[in-house]
Design a protein around this motif. Structure first.
Motif, PDB file in Angstrom:
ATOM      1  N   GLY A   1      -5.791  -1.561  -0.766  1.00  0.00           N
ATOM      2  CA  GLY A   1      -4.795  -0.894  -1.603  1.00  0.00           C
ATOM      3  C   GLY A   1      -4.580  -1.609  -2.923  1.00  0.00           C
TER       4      GLY A   1
ATOM      5  N   ARG B   1       0.817  -1.218   0.000  1.00  0.00           N
ATOM      6  CA  ARG B   1       0.000   0.000   0.000  1.00  0.00           C
ATOM      7  C   ARG B   1       0.850   1.268   0.000  1.00  0.00           C
ATOM      8  NH1 ARG B   1      -2.229   2.548   4.474  1.00  0.00           N
ATOM      9  NH2 ARG B   1      -1.425   0.851   5.730  1.00  0.00           N
TER      10      ARG B   1
ATOM     11  N   ASP C   1      -6.518  -3.441   4.898  1.00  0.00           N
ATOM     12  CA  ASP C   1      -6.065  -2.208   4.262  1.00  0.00           C
ATOM     13  C   ASP C   1      -5.149  -2.503   3.085  1.00  0.00           C
ATOM     14  OD1 ASP C   1      -4.367  -3.268   6.132  1.00  0.00           O
ATOM     15  OD2 ASP C   1      -3.515  -1.349   6.754  1.00  0.00           O
ATOM     16  N   GLU C   2      -4.308  -3.536   3.183  1.00  0.00           N
ATOM     17  CA  GLU C   2      -3.450  -3.898   2.049  1.00  0.00           C
ATOM     18  C   GLU C   2      -4.283  -4.452   0.890  1.00  0.00           C
ATOM     19  OE1 GLU C   2      -0.578  -3.194   1.361  1.00  0.00           O
ATOM     20  OE2 GLU C   2       0.586  -2.866   3.172  1.00  0.00           O
TER      21      GLU C   2
END
Length: 810
Positions: A256, A30, A252-253
């Motif tokens: 991303g 990310r 979250d990754e």
């Protein structure tokens, strides 16, 4: 190593087969530069190549290969804290409201309560924990940077002292001392950040080592809820709340990756075929020239539907149809190759009509490029072979100089008699000569030995003579062939007068280039003639040698002619200049002829026909490129579904836990927390948002509303508490720090917090709680409901302002 190498979700996906697994493996993380899409371009190009080579892929992800059915997603959430953690002591040193303590604050208990009035310095304890675990202070993020300059260090710190916070933990029953030392405080700029270093048991930790330890202790998230952030969860924008949730889920990754893995139509043009891009432009030129709707439709259909190996016959047949529909005189031609030959013939006639000199210039261009390399590659080997054969023959003639013609005849006769069985050349006794009438034994062993020697020498002479003749023939052929090429090419040009006439009749647009090309051609022709003369000298010498000239007398001349020939074939740039000028002239003649519309159509058709192999390859690549783009969209769709499955699994758990915490603290009948809602993601990256829903009732009807619209300040704070506690439970936090959690609550809710919520956390969850409050009534409620806990004691401290606070442990 990728930035996400410790991300459990991406590690699960990276183990999947191509193309999903390879996409995840290529993703740098990310934090990669948004403008640097090299990783995606390299992966996408490899996918195009795979599709073009005939590979097929199964893109289905959710519920098939990752165990997403039947509630199997819990193992894909962020790993829980992996250590058994207990906080033993805290020692702030010239940090915020603290100066130098006589001894650390002993907090080795299940429940630690710090009670004191506002501005007494108790919050500095929670901020000491916050700064040690995060390196920053959250109050700075919402405040004025200029007013909160130098926020961390105590204002009365002596110059020889440093600011630090030290906390001692029991980690899996072993002491672990953590100390953060301030190196640079906050500046007045809004984007300034403090600088510090973290030590474990006196040893400096690198950022990666600290993150690894923090992940083991607290799943990477500090386990504290500050008073000024208590209501943020509900007051944040719905899109901002996702960060709170994504950290819990460790998606979250994945988010991303979903955001960055996009190849749009404009970007698609950045992946031209490795072979065939120029050829496709030839096809486009033909299509534009013909303006044939049927051809356009047919070619578009080929591009859409052609599979590997099926383009060839379709494409050639469509080209043939286009020629027959758009060019005259092809009605009876039903073969692609016949059509091509016919059009090539017409084009050649048209170009020669433009410039008749082309015939001679092209013939001249077929001549050899006369260089030393020509001598080495075409003549040196046969010359060397002839020289070697000459030396061998001379040696044999010297050795056999005593064997005259008569002896050679006798030796051959004896050999033939021996082969017929009338004589034995190996006999050790005298033999009868089979040619003598008196049958006497006139052939003694010595005589037979002479005959055998003469025979060997005669045979060696014959072999050397044959080798010489064969070498002579090979060199003669090589010289003759090269000489013929030089002579033929050199005589290809018309006479100078005829050449001038033709140039004068040449169209003005090409006259200058034609004149320059003829000049270069004449220079090249002169060199060819010079080379031809040197080759003729060699041919004459070889002819004399073949007809019996004494080789010993010719040896010196042969060497001289060889040197002359090599000198005559000196490096010459004229051939290169001439061929370059001719190429330019050909292009200008073609461009001049394109003034004839028929010629232009025929030429573009021939250009496409010549490049048809590359065009087919380009078509395959174009189709593979579109298919790869479609596959990437499917992959993103599957990743979004996969993320949604993870989110929904945890959303239900999160909402349920928050509702239980709410019900412990609030007994409201008309309004209550209902659930966390996650609307369907949309937009770039399909980022999720979180909505907090309340249920409003009048006793007969219920309505679901956004909580922020209807909740009081006290209810908002309870939501913040519920979210914090729920996340801490799911992450497996063993220590919880609450900084003044009951602000805006009334006495009834003090009691429910102390009597109902704390026992659940302490006894059921088995966590250690550090609780700071300015409300003495709340502190008394806690003391009342937990006085039976063992090891109850109190401790008094003094703040910067000399106001007292109390620390109770239970």
């Amino acid at each position: 190593m990728n930035d996400w190498s410790k991300d459990l979700v991406l590690r699960v996906l990276a183990d999947l087969p191509d193309p999903i697994g390879s996409l995840v493996q290529a993703y740098p993380g990310r934090r990669c530069d948004d403008d640097d899409q090299t990783w995606l371009h390299q992966w996408f190009e490899a996918l195009i190549q795979s599709v073009a080579s005939g590979c097929t892929f199964d893109i289905q992800l959710v519920g098939k290969r990752t165990g997403t059915k039947g509630g199997g997603l819990s193992k894909l959430a962020r790993p829980l804290a992996t250590k058994d953690v207990r906080l033993l002591s805290i020692e702030p040193h010239y940090f915020r409201g603290f100066r130098k303590l006589a001894e650390p604050l002993n907090v080795d208990a299940d429940l630690i309560v710090v009670e004191g009035p506002n501005s007494s310095g108790k919050t500095s304890i929670s901020e000491a924990i916050e700064w040690l675990l995060t390196g920053e202070l959250s109050r700075r993020q919402a405040g004025n940077p200029r007013e909160l300059k130098d926020l961390i260090s105590n204002q009365f710190r002596p110059g020889d002292e440093s600011t630090w916070v030290e906390m001692v933990f029991s980690v899996d029953n072993e002491h672990c001392t953590l100390r953060r030392v301030l190196e640079r405080d906050y500046a007045a700029l809004s984007k300034s950040l403090p600088k510090s270093r973290i030590l474990r048991n006196g040893k400096d930790l690198s950022p990666s080592e600290w993150q690894e330890l923090l992940s083991a202790l607290f799943a990477g998230i500090a386990p504290l809820l500050m008073q000024h952030t208590l209501g943020e969860f509900i007051r944040k924008d719905p899109k901002e709340r996702r960060e709170y949730f994504e950290e819990l889920l460790q998606i979250d990754e994945l988010t991303g990756l979903i955001e960055k893995a996009i190849i749009g139509d404009a970007t698609l043009k950045e992946f031209p075929p490795p072979k065939g891009e120029a050829a496709l432009s030839r096809l486009e030129s033909l299509v534009q020239t013909l303006d044939d709707p049927l051809l356009n439709k047919d070619l578009a259909q080929i591009r859409r539907t052609a599979e590997r190996g099926e383009i060839s016959s379709q494409f050639e047949s469509k080209l043939l149809e286009a020629a027959r529909r758009n060019l005259d005189g092809l009605d009876t031609i039903d073969s692609f190759h016949d059509c091509r030959r016919s059009l090539e013939s017409r084009q050649e006639w048209k170009r020669q009509e433009e410039l008749p000199l082309l015939v001679g210039l092209r013939e001249l261009a077929k001549g050899p490029t006369i260089t030393i390399e020509t001598f080495d590659n075409q003549l040196q080997r046969p010359i060397t072979e002839l020289t070697d054969a000459l030396a061998s023959r001379q040696r044999m003639e010297h050795i056999a100089k005593e064997v005259d013609t008569a002896k050679r005849i006798l030796a051959r006769a004896a050999d033939e008699l021996a082969q017929a069985g009338f004589l034995s050349l190996e006999a050790t006794e005298p033999q009868v000569c089979p040619l003598c009438l008196d049958q006497r034994e006139t052939l003694s062993p010595a005589r037979l030995s002479d005959l055998a020697d003469w025979k060997a020498q005669s045979r060696a002479l014959d072999v050397s003579q044959k080798d010489w003749e064969e070498a002579l023939t090979r060199l003669d052929e090589a010289v003759s062939q090269l000489g013929e090429r030089c002579s033929k090419a050199a005589s290809a040009l018309p006479s100078k007068s005829e050449t001038k006439k033709q140039i004068a009749r040449t169209p003005g647009s090409i006259r200058e280039t034609a004149s320059r090309t003829v000049g270069e051609a004449q220079e090249y022709s002169k060199e060819l003639k010079k080379s031809a003369r040197a080759l003729d000298s060699m041919t004459g010498l070889l002819r004399r040698l073949r007809h019996g000239e004494d080789i010993s007398e010719a040896e010196e001349e042969f060497s001289a002619v060889t040197r002359q020939l090599q000198s005559g074939l000196s490096p010459s740039p004229s051939a290169e200049r001439f061929r370059g000028a001719l190429k330019e002239l050909e292009q200008e003649v073609g461009a001049s002829a394109e003034g004839d519309p028929e010629y232009l159509v025929r030429q573009r058709w021939l250009d496409a026909a010549d490049a048809r192999s590359d065009i087919k390859e380009g078509m395959r690549w174009e189709r593979a490129r579109l298919e790869a783009q479609r596959l990437l969209k499917l992959i993103r769709g599957e990743l979004i579904k996969f993320r949604s499955a993870i989110i929904e699994d945890k959303r239900q758990s999160f909402s349920g836990e928050m509702a239980r915490v709410w019900n412990l603290l609030r007994k409201d009948t008309g309004i209550r927390f209902h659930e966390i809602e996650i609307p369907k993601p949309r937009g770039k990256g399909f980022k999720l948002a979180m909505a907090v829903k309340a249920l409003l009732t009048d006793g007969t009807t219920e309505a679901e509303l956004d909580a922020l619209r209807v909740f009081s300040e006290s209810q908002v704070n309870v939501i913040g508490l519920a979210a914090f506690i729920t996340r801490a439970r799911l992450l497996g936090h063993a220590v919880l720090v609450f900084d003044d959690p009951v602000q805006s609550m009334d006495r009834e809710h003090f009691r429910t917090f102390a009597a109902e919520l704390l026992p659940v956390l302490l006894d059921k969850d088995g966590v250690q709680i550090v609780l700071l409050t300015h409300n003495d009534e709340f502190a008394r409620d806690i003391s009342h409901h937990h006085y039976r806990r063992p090891s109850r004691r109190s401790q008094v401290g003094v703040s910067r302002r000399l106001a007292s606070w109390r620390l109770y442990t239970f």
